[in-house]
Design a protein around this motif. Structure first.
Motif, PDB file in Angstrom:
ATOM      1  N   ARG B 119      36.734  32.870  25.706  1.00 14.22           N
ATOM      2  CA  ARG B 119      37.579  32.603  26.877  1.00 14.22           C
ATOM      3  C   ARG B 119      36.793  32.890  28.162  1.00 14.22           C
ATOM      4  O   ARG B 119      36.439  34.034  28.449  1.00 14.22           O
ATOM      5  CB  ARG B 119      38.822  33.497  26.820  1.00 14.22           C
ATOM      6  CG  ARG B 119      39.645  33.327  25.546  1.00 14.22           C
ATOM      7  CD  ARG B 119      40.557  34.523  25.314  1.00 14.22           C
ATOM      8  NE  ARG B 119      39.794  35.775  25.265  1.00 14.22           N
ATOM      9  CZ  ARG B 119      40.336  36.984  25.336  1.00 14.22           C
ATOM     10  NH1 ARG B 119      41.629  37.120  25.466  1.00 14.22           N
ATOM     11  NH2 ARG B 119      39.566  38.073  25.283  1.00 14.22           N
ATOM     12  N   PHE B 121      36.360  32.516  32.387  1.00 15.69           N
ATOM     13  CA  PHE B 121      37.029  32.250  33.670  1.00 15.69           C
ATOM     14  C   PHE B 121      35.964  32.065  34.758  1.00 15.69           C
ATOM     15  O   PHE B 121      35.034  32.867  34.877  1.00 15.69           O
ATOM     16  CB  PHE B 121      37.969  33.399  34.064  1.00 15.69           C
ATOM     17  CG  PHE B 121      38.824  33.049  35.244  1.00 15.69           C
ATOM     18  CD1 PHE B 121      40.010  32.354  35.069  1.00 15.69           C
ATOM     19  CD2 PHE B 121      38.429  33.361  36.546  1.00 15.69           C
ATOM     20  CE1 PHE B 121      40.803  31.990  36.155  1.00 15.69           C
ATOM     21  CE2 PHE B 121      39.203  32.994  37.631  1.00 15.69           C
ATOM     22  CZ  PHE B 121      40.395  32.312  37.439  1.00 15.69           C
ATOM     23  N   SER B 173      43.804  34.683  35.865  1.00 17.16           N
ATOM     24  CA  SER B 173      42.585  35.151  36.546  1.00 17.16           C
ATOM     25  C   SER B 173      42.322  36.652  36.373  1.00 17.16           C
ATOM     26  O   SER B 173      41.285  37.142  36.823  1.00 17.16           O
ATOM     27  CB  SER B 173      42.582  34.787  38.034  1.00 17.16           C
ATOM     28  OG  SER B 173      43.061  35.847  38.833  1.00 17.16           O
ATOM     29  N   ASP B 174      43.237  37.371  35.703  1.00 16.33           N
ATOM     30  CA  ASP B 174      42.989  38.792  35.430  1.00 16.33           C
ATOM     31  C   ASP B 174      41.914  38.886  34.348  1.00 16.33           C
ATOM     32  O   ASP B 174      42.087  38.359  33.242  1.00 16.33           O
ATOM     33  CB  ASP B 174      44.298  39.440  34.956  1.00 16.33           C
ATOM     34  CG  ASP B 174      44.112  40.899  34.558  1.00 16.33           C
ATOM     35  OD1 ASP B 174      42.956  41.347  34.393  1.00 16.33           O
ATOM     36  OD2 ASP B 174      45.125  41.590  34.412  1.00 16.33           O
ATOM     37  N   LYS B 175      40.805  39.568  34.651  1.00 16.89           N
ATOM     38  CA  LYS B 175      39.649  39.520  33.752  1.00 16.89           C
ATOM     39  C   LYS B 175      39.946  40.049  32.349  1.00 16.89           C
ATOM     40  O   LYS B 175      39.252  39.688  31.399  1.00 16.89           O
ATOM     41  CB  LYS B 175      38.437  40.233  34.369  1.00 16.89           C
ATOM     42  CG  LYS B 175      38.554  41.726  34.524  1.00 16.89           C
ATOM     43  CD  LYS B 175      37.275  42.253  35.189  1.00 16.89           C
ATOM     44  CE  LYS B 175      37.294  43.770  35.318  1.00 16.89           C
ATOM     45  NZ  LYS B 175      38.521  44.348  35.912  1.00 16.89           N
ATOM     46  N   THR B 176      40.978  40.867  32.209  1.00 14.78           N
ATOM     47  CA  THR B 176      41.283  41.396  30.862  1.00 14.78           C
ATOM     48  C   THR B 176      41.716  40.282  29.900  1.00 14.78           C
ATOM     49  O   THR B 176      41.671  40.467  28.695  1.00 14.78           O
ATOM     50  CB  THR B 176      42.376  42.481  30.908  1.00 14.78           C
ATOM     51  OG1 THR B 176      43.544  41.939  31.533  1.00 14.78           O
ATOM     52  CG2 THR B 176      41.923  43.692  31.691  1.00 14.78           C
ATOM     53  N   TYR B 178      40.146  37.442  29.601  1.00 19.02           N
ATOM     54  CA  TYR B 178      38.986  36.576  29.332  1.00 19.02           C
ATOM     55  C   TYR B 178      37.827  37.400  28.753  1.00 19.02           C
ATOM     56  O   TYR B 178      37.797  38.627  28.891  1.00 19.02           O
ATOM     57  CB  TYR B 178      38.548  35.864  30.625  1.00 19.02           C
ATOM     58  CG  TYR B 178      39.725  35.188  31.318  1.00 19.02           C
ATOM     59  CD1 TYR B 178      40.198  33.954  30.877  1.00 19.02           C
ATOM     60  CD2 TYR B 178      40.395  35.818  32.362  1.00 19.02           C
ATOM     61  CE1 TYR B 178      41.307  33.362  31.482  1.00 19.02           C
ATOM     62  CE2 TYR B 178      41.506  35.231  32.966  1.00 19.02           C
ATOM     63  CZ  TYR B 178      41.957  34.000  32.527  1.00 19.02           C
ATOM     64  OH  TYR B 178      43.053  33.429  33.110  1.00 19.02           O
ATOM     65  N   ASP B 179      36.891  36.706  28.116  1.00 20.65           N
ATOM     66  CA  ASP B 179      35.717  37.378  27.560  1.00 20.65           C
ATOM     67  C   ASP B 179      34.581  37.442  28.562  1.00 20.65           C
ATOM     68  O   ASP B 179      33.742  38.339  28.506  1.00 20.65           O
ATOM     69  CB  ASP B 179      35.245  36.631  26.300  1.00 20.65           C
ATOM     70  CG  ASP B 179      36.320  36.619  25.235  1.00 20.65           C
ATOM     71  OD1 ASP B 179      36.769  37.712  24.843  1.00 20.65           O
ATOM     72  OD2 ASP B 179      36.761  35.524  24.836  1.00 20.65           O
ATOM     73  N   LEU B 180      34.572  36.457  29.451  1.00 18.82           N
ATOM     74  CA  LEU B 180      33.466  36.348  30.395  1.00 18.82           C
ATOM     75  C   LEU B 180      34.002  35.751  31.696  1.00 18.82           C
ATOM     76  O   LEU B 180      34.672  34.720  31.663  1.00 18.82           O
ATOM     77  CB  LEU B 180      32.444  35.390  29.776  1.00 18.82           C
ATOM     78  CG  LEU B 180      31.005  35.445  30.237  1.00 18.82           C
ATOM     79  CD1 LEU B 180      30.404  36.821  29.972  1.00 18.82           C
ATOM     80  CD2 LEU B 180      30.189  34.386  29.491  1.00 18.82           C
ATOM     81  N   CYS B 181      33.718  36.414  32.803  1.00 18.72           N
ATOM     82  CA  CYS B 181      34.136  35.866  34.102  1.00 18.72           C
ATOM     83  C   CYS B 181      32.870  35.617  34.909  1.00 18.72           C
ATOM     84  O   CYS B 181      32.041  36.523  35.072  1.00 18.72           O
ATOM     85  CB  CYS B 181      35.031  36.856  34.840  1.00 18.72           C
ATOM     86  SG  CYS B 181      36.521  37.266  33.925  1.00 18.72           S
ATOM     87  N   ILE B 182      32.727  34.410  35.396  1.00 22.77           N
ATOM     88  CA  ILE B 182      31.481  34.022  36.057  1.00 22.77           C
ATOM     89  C   ILE B 182      31.743  33.621  37.497  1.00 22.77           C
ATOM     90  O   ILE B 182      32.543  32.723  37.770  1.00 22.77           O
ATOM     91  CB  ILE B 182      30.818  32.845  35.297  1.00 22.77           C
ATOM     92  CG1 ILE B 182      30.557  33.245  33.843  1.00 22.77           C
ATOM     93  CG2 ILE B 182      29.523  32.419  35.982  1.00 22.77           C
ATOM     94  CD1 ILE B 182      30.278  32.066  32.931  1.00 22.77           C
TER      95      ILE B 182
END
Lengths: 205, 205
Positions: B119, B121, B173-176, B178-182
């Motif tokens: 996942r 973002f 959009s809360d990073k928790t 997702y696995d990776l936020c770029i």
């Protein structure tokens, strides 16, 4: 262009290990607790005292009730705390100006913002952080229950948040302050450190 | 193990391009607007109507004042909206069960959670998103000022947030989640898509 990588991390997320392995893979310097050791050499304060202050905001160390009761004494500690932050920032800038490096915590992303470091934030789910803490068998948590470990994780992260927010006026762990946020809940740190090496090498060819 | 990658993204962050290039690099299927096209084939609703509903929550489309004035009619649209989401979810599950794929938006990370997708973002600073929108010269923004483009970006992201929060009960959009936020503010999308390919290949060897 120098490789400057800052890593901030939730307690138990494996951020420190990832940073250390990344530095090893890249063959560059790594700074985490090494910063406290260096500050000990530079100041007349004991290492234990500096460790106690490490990544804690003045407000966390000296709550308002203490300040009201021991006004003068509190000012002394507050001034020491601010002086230590100033020294930390100075040292971090010295390192980054001199050589490629990975620096963990201590607002390094903010302190070095003019040098445009690669700013990484490491986080994970609570159960994964508790599991990692237990695997690492840290001295100060080895006799704790899962519930107590969770409490410790939340406490350390609150201290890191207070420290970061106090000195940067930004929100710790808010993804807008970082270039890359990595959830390590299902990640092998060793493998991921190799991937990150490739990423760093493509950013700084 | 199947390669299933979900990408959610802020408007103007380059998430769609990154997803498309990643799918190309990996030689796997890519789904974004293709989902609307497929739903048009499967339903008796016009493509324009489906496009209008795409990634919008029922509450955003039909505010409370409308609901009070045209109660019955509103129910009709609300039901259509929910039916379209159900169809979308069904189609997304069908794709992921059949083949490796990159799916953009539409709560795919949540819909496919049992299949443990990667996942991702994608986000960026506002000035970078405005710049990217202008470079892309999208039809519906090409005559707008920077201020108007910013307003459009905020509107689209609010719609995506409402849509995601409505159907998942999680925070978009809360990073928790997702696995990776770029953060793509300083990233070349083409280069980064190559890196992501390596990352995906190391996760799914």
């Amino acid at each position: 262009m120098k490789k400057i990588i800052t890593i901030d991390r939730e307690f138990g997320s494996g951020g420190r290990e990832l940073g250390r392995r990344l530095a090893e893979n890249l063959g560059i310097s790594y700074y985490d607790h090494e910063i406290v050791t260096e500050l000990t050499k530079r100041s007349d304060l004991a290492e234990e005292y500096l460790e106690h202050m490490d990544e804690k905001s003045p407000t966390a160390l000296f709550p308002i009730t203490v300040a009201m009761t021991f006004g003068m004494q509190n000012n002394y500690h507050m001034e020491k705390q601010l002086a230590v932050y100033t020294q930390t920032a100075k040292f971090i800038k010295e390192i980054a100006q001199k050589k490629d490096c990975v620096i963990v915590g201590r607002c390094a992303d903010y302190i070095l913002k003019d040098l445009k470091p690669l700013r990484i934030f490491i986080y994970a789910k609570m159960d994964s952080k508790i599991k990692r803490c237990k695997e690492k068998n840290y001295q100060d948590i080895k006799d704790l229950t899962d519930k107590q470990i969770e409490k410790k994780i939340r406490l350390v992260d609150r201290e890191r948040r207070d420290y970061y927010n106090f000195y940067t006026n930004l929100e710790w762990s808010d993804k807008t302050n970082y270039d890359l946020c990595i959830n390590t809940s299902h990640v092998d740190i060793k493998d991921f450190a190799l991937l990150l090496k490739k990423l760093v090498e493509s950013i700084y060819p």
